[in-house]
Design an enzyme around this catalytic site. Structure first.
Site, PDB file in Angstrom:
ATOM      1  CD  GLU A  82      -2.989   1.032   2.331  1.00 25.30           C
ATOM      2  OE1 GLU A  82      -3.119  -0.117   2.907  1.00 25.30           O
ATOM      3  OE2 GLU A  82      -3.659   1.987   2.818  1.00 25.30           O
ATOM      4  CE  LYS A 254      -6.218  -1.704   5.811  1.00 24.98           C
ATOM      5  NZ  LYS A 254      -5.300  -0.669   4.915  1.00 24.98           N
TER       6      LYS A 254
END
Ligand code: MEV
Length: 417
Positions: A82, A254
């Site tokens: 990411e 998260k």
């Protein structure tokens, strides 16, 4: 003294970055070459790691700079797909300097569960009376662990229903993640527990809810380092949102795990076990954020994280995967506890970075820059063209392949003139 504060690291060519990390961590020429080769995991090692291997799924390995944890300057290897996570961690660590993060971890005690069906009524008392026998049988499975000061230390007995008992074997696994040692012990003591209780043992397996293997980290962000008291207040409110709402708490956590998982993967640790433990721990009293953020008496921002971190620095993939070995060398950790302290600090930093971005300019601004760079590359931009095309698209608020191609054509035309 060496410093993890490396200005402009992100702008350097990759070879230069590797050179800096090599010097910082004392990597060998071979290790540095391995990093640059993008081909560290050899076929035969991969083929032995799992079954039915047909290839290798690679992830980028980045370095988060600027970390100081318990007074130690650290470069943090992070493997993640990411964008923005490594940059955000580095930035959060920079704002936390010079004091940095203070972290501590408990002893590495894992829980092995043995499920007993239809035990006798006084099973709990009987198991407790036979505790020393159970522990010594468990410890006979792993003499080396016991020699190192680890091993089965205690028992817990929990009635789950009228006819089901869970016996917990508490095992100090020292510097391992511990699943192998704990599972072996749980399987070994099951027949003895059957004899003691008159019941039938069914499952014999580690619990990933490692409530006795906790790591915590704290940080104070000076208000002026993060944009003033207004930003402090906004981050506290952002935290309150997560503490009041499970939908937000899931995303809040998260973001924390973005950092923790990336270090877990880089060091060859079982990130699914860590994820399972973290979320189960967050849910023990109704699902809650794993961090807290408060304004202190000076108007600065105080943050704290606490979660189970079952991580190892010996055994398993940590020693088999060449990149995991290099990552551990970069971190220069001597114990699994130290690795857990680092990971807790990275999680806290990651959470701070996300909350600060979300509570101020929004998360997309940072993402868009990198997204624009990726689009520019896909449109054919090379070298300096990438930044020019990306910057123009961000300024215009139009990050699209078509526009990237147009800008690229314009630049190239102007260059020819
Ligand atoms: C994205 O990977 C993580 C965030 O959603 C975390 C958060 O919302 O706190 C930005």
């Amino acid at each position: 003294m060496k410093s993890s504060r490396i200005s402009g690291f992100y702008k350097m060519p990759m070879e230069e970055r590797i050179k800096i990390v090599k010097e910082f961590a004392g990597l060998s020429d071979e290790e540095a070459e391995m990093l640059l080769s993008f081909n560290a995991l050899q076929k035969d090692i991969a083929d032995r790691m799992i079954e039915n291997v047909i290839g290798c799924m690679q992830l980028p390995l980045g370095i988060a700079t600027n970390f100081i944890i318990n007074g130690k300057e650290l470069l943090i290897p992070m493997a993640i797909e990411e964008t923005s996570v490594v940059a955000a961690a580095s930035n959060a660590a920079k704002m936390a300097r010079p004091a940095g993060f203070k972290a501590k971890a408990s002893e590495p005690i894992m829980i092995g569960q043995v499920q007993i069906l239809n035990p006798c009524r006084d099973a709990e008392k009987k198991i407790k009376n036979a505790k020393e026998d159970v522990l010594s049988l468990a410890n006979s499975q792993d003499k080396i662990l016991v020699e190192l000061g680890g091993g089965a230390k205690d028992l817990e007995v929990r009635w789950l229903s009228d006819d089901m008992l869970a016996v917990h074997l508490l095992v100090d696994v020292r510097d391992a993640m511990g699943a192998n040692a704990v599972n072996t012990m749980a399987e070994a003591v099951a027949p003895l527990l059957e004899r003691i209780t008159g019941g039938k043992a069914l499952l014999r397996i580690i619990s990933n809810l490692a409530i006795y293997r906790l790591a915590e980290a704290e940080v104070v962000y000076e208000k002026d380092a993060i944009g003033g008291e207004e930003v402090v207040d906004k981050i506290v409110k952002a935290y309150e949102f997560a503490s009041l709402d499970i939908f937000r708490a899931a995303t809040h956590n998260k973001g924390i795990m973005n950092g923790i998982d990336a270090v877990a993967i880089a060091t060859g640790n079982d990130w699914r076990a860590i994820e399972a433990g973290a979320h189960a721990y967050a849910g023990m009293n109704g699902y809650k954020p794993l961090t807290i953020w408060q304004k202190d008496e000076n108007g600065n921002l105080y943050g704290k994280i606490k979660l189970p971190l079952a991580v190892g620095i010996i055994g398993g993939v940590t020693k088999v995967h060449p990149i995991a070995r290099i990552s551990l060398k970069i971190l220069n950790v001597e114990t699994a506890k130290e690795l857990a302290e680092i990971m807790a600090s990275v999680g806290l930093a990651q959470n701070f970075a996300a909350l600060r971005a979300l509570a101020t300019k929004g998360i997309q601004a940072g993402h868009m820059k990198l997204h624009a760079q990726n689009i520019a590359v896909m449109a054919g931009a090379v070298g300096e063209e990438i930044d020019v095309v990306a910057k123009k698209m961000v300024e215009e608020g139009k990050i699209r392949m078509g526009r990237a191609k147009e800008i690229l054509e314009e630049i190239r035309k102007n260059k020819k003139v």
